[in-house]
Write an enzyme that holds these catalytic residues in place. Structure first.
Site, short mmCIF file in Angstrom:
data_model
loop_
_atom_site.label_atom_id
_atom_site.label_comp_id
_atom_site.label_asym_id
_atom_site.label_seq_id
_atom_site.Cartn_x
_atom_site.Cartn_y
_atom_site.Cartn_z
N ARG A 170 -14.46 8.56 14.29
CA ARG A 170 -13.25 9.32 14.02
C ARG A 170 -13.57 10.79 13.85
NH1 ARG A 170 -11.09 11.32 9.55
NH2 ARG A 170 -12.31 10.13 8.05
N PHE A 218 -12.74 22.55 12.68
CA PHE A 218 -13.23 21.25 12.21
C PHE A 218 -14.13 20.64 13.25
CE2 PHE A 218 -12.21 17.99 8.93
CZ PHE A 218 -12.04 18.86 7.88
N GLU A 263 -15.78 18.37 5.23
CA GLU A 263 -16.21 18.96 6.50
C GLU A 263 -15.67 20.38 6.62
OE1 GLU A 263 -16.28 16.30 9.84
OE2 GLU A 263 -15.27 17.75 11.09
N GLN A 294 -18.02 4.78 9.66
CA GLN A 294 -18.42 6.18 9.66
C GLN A 294 -19.21 6.56 8.42
OE1 GLN A 294 -15.40 9.64 9.48
NE2 GLN A 294 -16.32 9.80 11.50
N LEU A 338 -17.77 13.18 -1.92
CA LEU A 338 -17.57 13.86 -0.64
C LEU A 338 -17.55 15.39 -0.78
CD1 LEU A 338 -16.63 13.64 2.38
CD2 LEU A 338 -14.30 13.62 1.51
N HIS A 343 -18.11 6.38 4.52
CA HIS A 343 -16.91 7.18 4.35
C HIS A 343 -15.64 6.54 4.90
CE1 HIS A 343 -14.52 10.74 3.82
NE2 HIS A 343 -14.31 10.91 5.10
N HIS A 391 -20.26 9.85 6.58
CA HIS A 391 -19.91 11.27 6.53
C HIS A 391 -21.18 12.08 6.31
CE1 HIS A 391 -18.11 15.06 5.27
NE2 HIS A 391 -16.93 14.62 5.67
N GLY A 430 0.86 -1.19 0.00
CA GLY A 430 0.00 0.00 0.00
C GLY A 430 0.89 1.23 0.00
N GLU A 480 -5.81 3.38 7.62
CA GLU A 480 -7.21 2.95 7.75
C GLU A 480 -7.33 1.43 7.85
OE1 GLU A 480 -9.86 4.81 4.97
OE2 GLU A 480 -11.61 3.69 5.68
N ARG A 496 -19.01 13.70 13.67
CA ARG A 496 -19.68 13.23 12.46
C ARG A 496 -20.83 12.28 12.73
NH1 ARG A 496 -14.45 12.36 8.47
NH2 ARG A 496 -14.11 14.58 8.09
#
Lengths: 368, 560
Positions: free
Chosen positions: B374, B113, B243, B228, B240, B339, B230, B10, B363, B274
């Site tokens: 989160r 945020f 935020e 989650q 998306l 999300h 979003h 990754g 993740e 969230r």
């Protein structure tokens, strides 16, 4: 739902056959993307169609292809738009791999062989002076926003695909890599601006290899405007560092500006000698080294005369603009400014039009 | 056989950060990614990265916000590490060349945020993830001692006879060759599993490969029920809207024009955490106060135009290109959408899993710093801090052990598996059909609101789909860029992920963070202040529990 036809360029490297076109019909709403169409075909009809894609939101840069001959992200092009500019006579949307890069399979090209090699060429990492400070580098806010335009590049390769100079000179460093170069040259934290510029100006395939065709600006899906970044590199090379390169980029720009200042329009017969030399050919101010190049250019000039594209009279006696004084005034106005103001299209102000805010918003901060 | 001391799988933020950190320790590092590194999904992180860097702010405040955001399911020792190390991480990134937004003095500037008690989110317009990802890739290009395997697909993790990690089997996508890598340590950093849902904000590549591969070699997964949603995604395609929009001051309205967050989170309003905002929106929509397309509206027009263009440029494009809305002039319709997965492979705070030599970060992992929910702008931080720590720890482990020699039988087995998929005659369903049914099922039954009946139905469907997946056939029989084959392999990974998510959600009989059970609507600290783990034992998923680490913050009622 409207019916769209996708005419996809197929190439199977494992067969001995040449590339071929294949038509697929898709039923999708008009606001869906060309990528949605391709994926629908891939999911439901033929899983062997090769296309790189991931985010479907124009941020990962995977799915650049040519749609009706124009380089674009497939995820960022609506079927309705593509259909309105259908590339085929029968109204089909023509999808083929990007240009200027070898095709590996169907819509997948070898970006390593071209794009990433060129990126690597411009020393694509920050070269700060000495050890970093304890806290952050303190730099003007505008400078960061200014280089963020180049930072917005997602390395999709659309500009590389569309670049006309690259078609003629495959060694041209190209729009994406030069925009990347500006990301460092324009970054006040980088200590190698002059060396970078000298390198890119002296390279015969560097900043002066761009022919100003605007293709990269038109196709860029992220508003990076690569050609603008190349022009900024040039202005820094000539204006800030006075780099007199072997490609005569400096001389050409200098000559061009001086001619417009004097005549108000471009005096073509003067441009060549002035580009290669320091001044007028008639007055013998041209450098000896430039004479050879001028002689080499003679056949072209003679052909122009023979075909009556120019006349001797026009070539030697160029009319000045009637209000030449106004032109000089503009020059004086600009040259007496303390800081160079640049129109940065990455900003749009309250009024909405980018052009309105010319005096207020510049990348002046980046100009130190 | 390629050999590396540290093999990173990754190449998003966690993977690249791990590779760079390991390389700094002077060991041999390979980094494998199924896509070119800059295509990784870290790109999509728009809003920013949290750090208590301002002298007025404190890491304790950041840590408390994170603990509270997690609904007290986060492990506080790990959260402390993350928040303490955050400022240096942001400064390191700045020194490497990230073009962070500056304030008028030319210093790093912040934005507000969700769920945070101070404005401590550092950002690059709304392309923060992209900007950091590309700068880390610049560093990878600079450090040529890190060997990059770009467009290589990993099919399995390989263990030796002692049960320690010994390498991985991969497929070179470009030529279809299969390769056995031997590695003293393997760091999984291949992201989340959002593709098990549809719609999702996640890219097509987010198929939970790493989570499934670790699960298949016996590493336990943790907090998998914590998924989650979003609060602001576009209806239909799930794209998306950062935020950051609410951070810059945008408001949420229902169809009656009410700023409904006043009722749900009177103090923080749109900037509650969230899970709270998504639940509020879903309640409005379910109770008939949404728009006919099942949305509520996000009004960004209250933010000055210049600021929008400077700070929210990307979502101006998203609004224009994908919703046909000029967000500077009109509200845009949004809804909660899948999300992020808080859960993942269970690791300690050095990224080590319970399998010796196998690490995970980002993740794909569950440290657990996010617990039940989160906070926005903590994911980038998680990837970088724990990517770096995993890289360092793996490098130091690799100094102590000899290069393993994994058996060629692993390679042969994977080759047989691939040949079976490629050679299978068409009979059953297509990969895309199974994937679509999976996505619909998860979004219907394992979303913002859950209950026992829905979850049991989801489990039955997922298990049927697993059965059907064993008979999928593909069209592409070639070797070069056989994406069809990769799709079939990813489907297998996704179904393992989905099964673990549903099982864990069925198990947790309370409501905490993103996991809300309408049949158990209260948080129950007595019974459920613990992690749910799921591990594959003898071929089947087995549930177990582990305690939540508390250092200084006792659970309180959560209000925003």
């Amino acid at each position: 739902m409207p019916d769209y036809t996708l005419k996809i360029r197929r190439y199977d490297p494992e067969s001995s056959g040449p590339a071929y076109w294949q038509d697929f019909d898709v039923d999708l709403p008009p606001e869906r993307s060309v990528l949605d169409g391709i994926l629908k075909v891939k999911n439901e009809n033929d899983g062997s169609i090769g296309i790189r894609c991931s985010c479907q939101a124009a941020i990962c840069g995977s799915c650049a292809v040519k749609i009706n001959g124009v380089s674009a992200l497939a995820c960022n092009t609506k079927l309705s738009e593509a259909s309105a500019h259908a590339g085929a006579v029968d109204g089909a949307i023509v999808v083929e791999p990007m240009g200027n890069m070898p095709v590996l399979k169907d819509l997948i090209v070898d970006m390593d062989a071209v794009h990433w090699k060129k990126i690597q060429r411009v020393v694509p990492w920050l070269l700060p002076e000495g050890d970093p400070p304890e806290r952050e580098y303190v730099v003007p806010a505008e400078a960061m926003i200014d280089v963020t335009q180049a930072m917005a590049c997602i390395q999709c390769g659309a500009c590389v695909s569309a670049c006309l100079s690259l078609e003629v000179d495959p060694d041209f460093i190209g729009p994406a890599a030069l925009a990347k170069a500006y990301r460092f040259v324009g970054d006040p934290r980088d200590s190698h601006s002059e060396a970078r510029l000298r390198d890119l100006a002296e390279d015969p395939h560097g900043i002066y290899d761009c022919t100003h065709c605007f293709a990269c600006i038109e196709v860029c899906p992220k508003g990076v405007a690569p050609m603008d970044q190349i022009m900024r590199l040039r202005r820094r090379a000539t204006g800030d560092y006075e780099i007199k390169d072997a490609n005569n980029g400096y001389g050409h720009e200098h000559g061009f500006v001086k001619i417009v200042e004097r005549w108000g329009t471009l005096h073509e017969a003067q441009l060549l000698p002035r580009s290669f030399g320091e001044g007028s050919l008639v007055k013998g101010q041209t450098k000896p080294a430039a004479v050879m190049q001028l002689i080499q250019a003679l056949p072209t000039a003679l052909r122009g005369l023979r075909r009556r594209k120019v006349t001797l009279r026009k070539a030697l006696f160029h009319p000045k603009l009637p209000d030449q004084k106004q032109v000089r005034r503009i020059f004086r106005e600009i040259e007496t400014k303390e800081e160079r103001l640049e129109l940065n299209l990455y900003f749009v102000d309250e009024g909405g039009g980018a052009a309105e805010k010319e005096p207020a918003m510049g990348d002046a901060g980046a100009e130190r | 056989m390629p050999q590396h001391d540290v093999l990173v799988i990754g190449a998003g933020l966690a993977g690249q950060r791990a590779a760079l950190a390991a390389a700094e320790e002077g060991v041999s590092v390979g980094i494998i990614s199924k896509v070119h590194p800059v295509r990784s999904h870290s790109n999509a992180a728009q809003g920013g990265i949290n750090a208590a860097l301002d002298p007025e702010d404190s890491w304790e405040s950041h840590a408390f916000d994170t603990v509270k955001g997690s609904d007290y399911l986060g492990d506080q020792d790990a959260i402390e590490i993350m928040c303490r190390e955050a400022p240096q991480e942001v400064l390191d990134l700045e020194h490497l060349g990230v073009t962070f937004h500056r304030n008028e003095e030319g210093r790093l500037g912040t934005r507000a945020f969700g769920g945070a008690s101070a404005a401590r989110t550092y950002y690059v317009a709304d392309i923060t993830g992209q900007a950091i990802l590309h700068v880390l890739y610049e560093q990878l290009m600079k450090h040529s001692q890190v060997y990059r395997y770009e467009e290589w697909f990993t099919t399995a993790i390989v263990l030796d006879e002692s049960g320690a990690c010994a390498g991985a089997v991969t497929r070179n996508i470009r030529d279809g060759s299969m390769e056995l890598f031997s590695a003293k340590t393997v760091i999984l950093a291949c992201g989340g599993n959002g593709q098990i849902y549809n719609p999702t904000t996640n890219a097509l590549i987010c198929t939970g490969d790493g989570i499934a591969m670790a699960y298949r070699v016996g590493a336990p997964l943790m907090d998998m029920e914590m998924v989650q949603y979003h609060p602001t995604t576009l209806a239909g395609n799930g794209l998306l809207i950062t935020e950051g929009a609410r951070g810059e001051g945008a408001h949420l309205y229902n169809a009656k024009g009410e700023r409904f967050m006043e009722r749900y989170a009177p103090n923080k309003l749109e900037l509650a955490s969230r899970d709270v905002v998504s639940r509020a929106e879903q309640t409005e929509i379910d109770e008939g106060r949404g728009f006919p397309d099942g949305t509520i509206s996000l009004d960004i027009t209250v933010v000055p135009r210049k600021r929008i263009h400077e700070a929210l440029r990307e979502i101006v494009n998203v609004g224009r290109d994908f919703a046909g809305v000029d967000i500077t002039r009109a509200p845009i319709h949004v809804k909660p959408g899948n999300h992020y997965v808080m859960g993942g492979i269970k690791t300690d705070s050095d990224g080590a899993t319970t399998v010796p030599g196998l690490y995970a970060a980002g993740e794909v992992a569950c440290v657990s710093v996010h617990g039940g929910n989160r906070l926005g702008a903590n994911s980038l931080l998680d990837t970088l801090v724990f990517g770096r720590r995993a890289g360092r720890h793996a490098a130091s482990r690799s100094h102590e052990i000899a290069m393993p020699h994994p058996s060629g039988a692993h390679l042969a087995e994977e080759e047989r598996m691939v040949a079976a998929v490629v050679g299978r005659e068409r009979g059953g369903r297509r990969v895309s059909e199974i994937k679509a049914e999976l996505g619909r099922t998860m979004d219907k039954h394992v979303a913002v609101f859950r209950d026992r009946d829905g979850l049991r139905r989801a489990l039955r469907i997922v298990r049927r789909l697993k059965e059907q997946a064993t008979t999928v056939a593909i069209d592409d029989k070639g070797t070069i860029f056989n994406q069809d084959l990769l799709g079939a392999l990813e489907l297998g990974f996704m179904l393992d992920n989905a099964e673990c998510v549903v099982l864990s959600a069925l198990e947790r009989k309370e409501s905490r963070g993103a996991h809300y059970r309408t049949d158990f609507p209260e948080r129950d600290d007595e019974a459920w202040l613990k992690h749910i783990e799921v591990a594959r034992i003898g071929g089947d998923p087995v549930i177990s529990y582990s305690g939540v680490t508390m250092t200084r913050w006792e659970p309180q009622e959560r209000r925003y």
